[in-house]
Design an enzyme around this catalytic site. Structure first.
Site, mmCIF file in Angstrom:
data_model
loop_
_atom_site.group_PDB
_atom_site.id
_atom_site.type_symbol
_atom_site.label_atom_id
_atom_site.label_comp_id
_atom_site.label_asym_id
_atom_site.label_seq_id
_atom_site.Cartn_x
_atom_site.Cartn_y
_atom_site.Cartn_z
ATOM 1 N N GLU A 148 -3.645 10.313 3.855
ATOM 2 C CA GLU A 148 -3.648 10.926 5.180
ATOM 3 C C GLU A 148 -2.674 12.084 5.209
ATOM 4 O O GLU A 148 -1.860 12.259 4.311
ATOM 5 C CB GLU A 148 -3.238 9.910 6.242
ATOM 6 C CG GLU A 148 -1.829 9.408 6.048
ATOM 7 C CD GLU A 148 -1.474 8.294 7.007
ATOM 8 O OE1 GLU A 148 -0.372 8.357 7.558
ATOM 9 O OE2 GLU A 148 -2.276 7.374 7.200
ATOM 10 N N ASP A 198 0.817 -1.214 0.000
ATOM 11 C CA ASP A 198 0.000 0.000 0.000
ATOM 12 C C ASP A 198 0.851 1.264 0.000
ATOM 13 O O ASP A 198 0.548 2.220 -0.717
ATOM 14 C CB ASP A 198 -0.919 0.020 1.221
ATOM 15 C CG ASP A 198 -2.014 -1.017 1.133
ATOM 16 O OD1 ASP A 198 -2.264 -1.548 0.033
ATOM 17 O OD2 ASP A 198 -2.636 -1.301 2.172
ATOM 18 N N GLY A 199 1.912 1.280 0.788
ATOM 19 C CA GLY A 199 2.786 2.447 0.844
ATOM 20 C C GLY A 199 3.415 2.739 -0.504
ATOM 21 O O GLY A 199 3.500 3.895 -0.931
#
Length: 135
Positions: free
Chosen positions: A115, A44-45
């Site tokens: 985020e 995901d990163g």
């Protein structure tokens, strides 16, 4: 949609690099500037970094999980990539733009896809004001 020119990106981890090699052995790895789609191999990163790094190109990014968690990503397989890409549904993201004003009066801007984090160098409380569309 048909994606004829595919650019492959892979995270540095061993699994992602092995997956990259499998894809390069089977498919042509187009330069990112010429590609119709970018395939990101990692977690995901890595997917979020690929999105940040290449969003200005306005090309779709198809992520396959070769990382640790990968809840944002498609399952990994080297088989029948053109058909898998043809069956995809494109989702257009509209990331938030973060603008932070420092105590010295300088501004810092960034795009927030997943985020925004605020890190303090001291243990003092931070004054935070969040506004969206001027509210």
């Amino acid at each position: 949609m048909s994606y004829e020119k595919v650019a492959f990106l892979a995270d540095r981890n061993e699994n992602a690099q092995a997956a990259l090699k499998l894809h390069e052995d089977r498919y042509t790895n187009a330069p990112i500037a010429d590609a119709d789609v970018i395939v990101a191999l990692g977690g995901d990163g890595f997917m979020l970094r690929a999105m940040h790094r290449h969003m200005s190109l306005k090309k779709p990014i198809y992520g396959m999980n070769k990382g640790t968690v990968g809840f944002l990503l498609n399952s990994f397989t080297v088989e029948d990539l053109p058909a898998r890409l043809a069956r995809t549904e494109t989702a257009t993201l509209h990331p938030l733009r973060m603008k932070a004003l420092r105590e010295a009066g300088t501004e810092q801007e960034a795009i927030a896809i997943s985020e925004v984090s605020l890190l303090r160098q001291t243990r003092q409380a931070a004054k935070i004001r969040i506004s969206i569309d001027g509210r």
